[in-house]
Design an enzyme around this catalytic site. Structure first.
Site, PDB file in Angstrom:
ATOM      1  N   TYR A 138       0.821  -1.219   0.000  1.00  0.00           N
ATOM      2  CA  TYR A 138       0.000   0.000   0.000  1.00  0.00           C
ATOM      3  C   TYR A 138       0.856   1.272   0.000  1.00  0.00           C
ATOM      4  O   TYR A 138       0.361   2.351  -0.257  1.00  0.00           O
ATOM      5  CB  TYR A 138      -0.939   0.028   1.224  1.00  0.00           C
ATOM      6  N   LYS A 186       3.306 -15.431   2.423  1.00  0.00           N
ATOM      7  CA  LYS A 186       3.216 -16.191   1.163  1.00  0.00           C
ATOM      8  C   LYS A 186       4.649 -16.532   0.768  1.00  0.00           C
ATOM      9  O   LYS A 186       5.148 -16.159  -0.294  1.00  0.00           O
ATOM     10  CB  LYS A 186       2.476 -15.335   0.111  1.00  0.00           C
ATOM     11  N   ASP A 218      -3.289 -18.132   2.015  1.00  0.00           N
ATOM     12  CA  ASP A 218      -4.481 -18.778   1.442  1.00  0.00           C
ATOM     13  C   ASP A 218      -5.033 -19.828   2.402  1.00  0.00           C
ATOM     14  O   ASP A 218      -6.238 -19.944   2.609  1.00  0.00           O
ATOM     15  CB  ASP A 218      -4.182 -19.367   0.056  1.00  0.00           C
ATOM     16  N   ASP A 242      -5.262  -6.676   6.104  1.00  0.00           N
ATOM     17  CA  ASP A 242      -6.465  -5.937   5.729  1.00  0.00           C
ATOM     18  C   ASP A 242      -7.590  -6.930   5.439  1.00  0.00           C
ATOM     19  O   ASP A 242      -8.706  -6.828   5.963  1.00  0.00           O
ATOM     20  CB  ASP A 242      -6.124  -5.118   4.467  1.00  0.00           C
ATOM     21  N   ASP A 246     -10.790  -8.326   8.294  1.00  0.00           N
ATOM     22  CA  ASP A 246     -12.218  -8.185   7.972  1.00  0.00           C
ATOM     23  C   ASP A 246     -12.914  -9.540   8.047  1.00  0.00           C
ATOM     24  O   ASP A 246     -14.012  -9.665   8.589  1.00  0.00           O
ATOM     25  CB  ASP A 246     -12.408  -7.611   6.559  1.00  0.00           C
TER      26      ASP A 246
END
Ligand code: NAD
Length: 355
Positions: A138, A186, A218, A242, A246
């Site tokens: 980001y 990852k 994942d 992020d 959620d």
């Protein structure tokens, strides 16, 4: 010396829920000095800027910041975009105050166990996502377009220092919880993830009392749905955090219940932080006394725990919330048959009186 709290109510339901959080903090019997300042749309209206310099100064001088929410239709069309409440206010304050660690707990409330959208979510869940908030894809440069705009690129970048400081925060938190930490990356594909894993393993050596493991992102997304009860602390980078935070937070139920903390380095012997509900300014219900103040009140409980090192008062506030829910008291968003619907301030009163 009383604790100094900078209070930024913001916009929409922000001031309504913050009033209740302040009410509950006052009911703890602890001495606070609350200093209110304009922020977000209210900052634009009062001072022409979403983060007025005097608001920022006040926050820097405080021991902790308690925030409501910002934004709304009134300020949605302001140009440039960088002057809008969400970007010029929210993103700016996070980077100005160096709030690099975002904590989002997801915890089952016994009285609301049926609110989980998952059958598996109806067993006991008590986890904390610790998300790196000021680095990664980001923020990485360069970013942009080439080939006449037909190819786009972003840069994912992490330095050892950035990984180490968030890892330390997460391990410290794990030592105050159930001593289990899962670091999510990852590693099979990304170089940043390989550095991430290397640094987390190094930091883990300083915390032998914490059991540490690694999980691919994942798999973690899948495990959160399959068996969320297996997690204690989830440590992860900005973008993965992020998404996973959620996902994790909704497993327990309604948006009006979810608190968050964004932490920086210690100021003296306490961690400096900004505490805010996860929800936004909810313009659709603003000014009607319908907002659920629990997310803001639980954010205040996190403030007691993390910035003031007062775990006991944090627990007292959480227990008072649970007690009010157990007694069948609800705001409209979590209303069920056989429960009583209260206004925002009545819910605040009910929780304050149970402290
Ligand atoms: P929102 O979280 O404000 O509202 C989503 C839905 O949830 C609405 O129906 C709302 O009524 C309901 N809701 C939210 N909080 C509630 C509460 N405490 N009690 C009961 N119901 C509640 O998200 P949105 O509608 O996407 O955004 C509205 C504005 O808030 C936008 O301007 C957005 O940019 C801003 N926003 C700010 C923050 C923040 O300040 N941290 C976060 C998200 C959105």
């Amino acid at each position: 010396m009383p604790f100094r709290v900078a209070v930024l109510p913001g916009d929409g339901i922000g001031p309504e829920v913050i009033d209740e959080a302040v009410k509950v903090l006052k009911a703890t019997g602890i001495e606070f000095e609350f200093e209110f300042a304009a922020f977000g749309g209210a900052g634009i209206d009062e001072c022409g800027e979403p983060l007025p310099p005097k608001t920022l100064e006040l926050c820097k001088a405080a021991d902790a910041v308690l925030m409501g929410a910002v934004g709304g239709p009134k300020w949605d069309k302001i140009e440039p975009v960088s002057k809008r409440p969400e970007i010029g206010g929210l993103l700016s304050i996070r980077s100005e105050l160096n709030l690099y660690a975002n904590l989002r707990p997801a915890k089952t409330m016994e009285a609301l166990i049926h609110a989980s959208p998952l059958k598996e979510g109806r067993s006991k869940i008590d986890l904390m996502v610790v998300r790196e908030l000021t680095g990664g894809i980001y923020f990485g440069e360069p970013r942009g377009r080439r080939d006449n705009g037909n190819t786009a690129y972003d840069t994912r970048l992490y330095s050892r220092h950035e990984v180490e400081r968030i890892a330390r925060q997460a391990f410290e938190i794990a030592t105050k919880r159930r001593h289990q930490l899962v670091s999510v990356d990852k590693n099979n594909v990304l170089e940043t993830s390989r550095l991430w894993r290397e640094v987390v393993d190094e930091v883990a050596k300083d915390y032998p009392q914490v059991s540490t493991s690694h999980m691919l992102v994942d798999n973690c997304a899948m495990q959160l749905v399959r068996d969320p009860g297996q997690f204690d602390v989830i440590l992860t980078e900005n973008m993965f955090g992020d998404i996973l935070s959620d996902e994790a937070s909704m497993i327990t139920g309604s948006l009006g219940l979810l608190p968050s903390a964004s932490l920086s380095d210690a100021k003296g012997d306490a961690v400096f932080g900004l505490y805010e509900p996860v929800h936004g300014s909810a313009p659709d219900i603003a000014g009607q006394g319908k907002a659920n103040p629990i997310a803001a009140i639980l954010s205040a409980a996190m403030m007691m725990r993390y910035s003031f090192g007062d775990r006991e008062t944090g627990e007292r506030i959480e227990n008072a919330v649970e007690a009010a829910l157990r007694d069948g008291l609800r705001t409209a968003d979590i209303h069920e048959k056989h429960t009583q619907v209260l206004s925002t301030s009545e819910m605040g009163d009910a929780i304050a009186s149970r402290l």
